[in-house]
Design an enzyme around this catalytic site. Structure first.
Site, PDB file in Angstrom:
ATOM      1  N   GLY A  39      36.827  40.397  45.841  1.00 51.78           N
ATOM      2  CA  GLY A  39      38.035  39.728  44.813  1.00 51.78           C
ATOM      3  C   GLY A  39      38.504  38.471  45.639  1.00 51.78           C
ATOM      4  CG  LEU A  76      37.434  46.565  36.044  1.00 50.30           C
ATOM      5  CD1 LEU A  76      38.063  45.260  35.588  1.00 50.30           C
ATOM      6  CD2 LEU A  76      36.408  47.045  35.130  1.00 50.30           C
ATOM      7  CG  ASN A 102      39.780  58.588  45.724  1.00 50.36           C
ATOM      8  OD1 ASN A 102      39.870  59.740  46.164  1.00 50.36           O
ATOM      9  ND2 ASN A 102      39.521  57.627  47.031  1.00 50.36           N
ATOM     10  CE1 TYR A 148      27.348  47.223  40.885  1.00 50.40           C
ATOM     11  CE2 TYR A 148      25.443  46.710  39.717  1.00 50.40           C
ATOM     12  CZ  TYR A 148      26.736  46.750  39.941  1.00 50.40           C
ATOM     13  OH  TYR A 148      27.510  46.263  38.904  1.00 50.40           O
ATOM     14  CB  THR A 178      29.859  39.004  31.975  1.00 45.17           C
ATOM     15  OG1 THR A 178      29.196  40.198  31.251  1.00 45.17           O
ATOM     16  CG2 THR A 178      30.908  38.575  31.476  1.00 45.17           C
TER      17      THR A 178
END
Length: 314
Positions: A39, A76, A102, A148, A178
């Site tokens: 991010g 996410l 978590n 993944y 996306t």
């Protein structure tokens, strides 16, 4: 009256940052959690002055406690691009499994709804198309992409078991390819890679013969689907969110060359191991449960918006 509070884990990522923008526009208080491994702080920079927005630098693999009464949680937090999730496959797997535990425990503490951003990769190299939620997939547990693929499959198991054992209000969405603004230039996925190469005048790299397909959904359509899924009281089983407009990789490359007015050429490299041949969602269940939700933004319109964004970056 207390504002409805939403926690977005992975909120500084591509999808997460768009979601934070949308939730704030909807009048919600947003708590963004991210360790900024993939991010980007710039994605949420414009939100920092909003009194209804809080950012917490945190890795979801570590136990999480927040000083808020949380009403809903979007999970996410996981690298979604092969070049990023394969850099540290053990950490990727931990993020999917330990991170899910978590966040699920946090949801239990707060009696909150929680949504998992799963992936079309749970179908692996699918032997049926379009892919329906009832299809179990064709996935190897020990390939280079398994950290993944299997991580997300394991996360889905956890979400289903927390629902069955604890009655937790869980949601699972399987997101198909996306794209849109705020993707990283070095993301590694096909749309930002092709656009960056075209804008730089570099050859567009196609892996394999280019006949493999992807179904591409613009980010705004995904965000609408996520919000609708969270609000839906009857979405417990996995739900496909994607665009059934199936395109070959070669066709996509040629269209991006046209839209960027690039003189770049196409080059071909060997197809990576376990790279899926066809990817196309059956979205009939989402249309039925989410008040007719379906992707509205055409490929050309979405690519135009994404190209405009990338022109300022490359």
């Amino acid at each position: 009256m207390r504002k409805y509070t939403t926690l977005v884990a992975g909120g500084a990522g591509f999808v997460g940052s768009h979601l934070c923008h949308r939730l704030l526009a909807d009048g919600k208080r947003v708590v963004c959690i991210d360790n900024l491994s993939t991010g980007q702080a710039t994605n949420i920079e414009a939100l920092q002055a909003n009194p209804s927005f809080d950012f917490i630098l945190h890795d979801v693999v570590k136990p999480l406690h927040v000083d808020y009464a949380v009403d809903e949680i979007y999970s996410l937090a996981c690298p979604a691009s092969p070049i990023h999730y394969q850099k540290d496959p053990v950490k990727t797997f931990k993020t999917s499994i330990i991170g899910s535990i978590n966040l699920l425990e946090l949801a239990r503490e707060n009696h909150a709804r929680i949504l998992l951003a799963s992936t079309s990769e749970v179908y692996g190299n699918a032997l049926e198309t379009p892919q329906r939620e009832s299809y179990y997939g064709n996935v190897t547990p020990n390939g280079p992409r398994s950290c993944y693929d299997e991580g997300k499959r394991g996360a889905e198991t956890l979400f289903c078991d927390y629902h069955r054992k604890y009655g937790l209000d869980t949601k699972i969405v399987r997101i198909f390819n996306t794209y849109g603004p705020l993707m990283r230039v070095d993301d590694g996925r096909v749309v930002p890679t092709f656009i960056s190469q075209a804008l730089k005048g570099e050859s567009l790299t196609i892996y394999g013969d280019g006949a493999q397909t992807r179904s591409l959904m613009y980010i705004d359509d995904l965000i609408e689907g996520l919000v609708k899924t969270m609000a839906c009281s009857c979405c417990y089983a996995p739900l496909n969110l994607g665009n059934p407009d199936e395109r070959t990789i070669r066709n996509l490359a040629e269209r991006i060359l046209q839209l960027t007015h690039s003189s770049s050429t196409l080059t071909y490299q060997p197809r990576p191991e376990n790279d899926p041949i066809r990817r196309c969602p059956d979205i009939s269940r989402a249309q039925r449960l989410l008040d007719g939700w379906h992707p509205k933004i055409s490929l050309d319109e979405g690519l135009h918006k994404t190209i405009t964004h990338f022109k300022s970056l490359v």
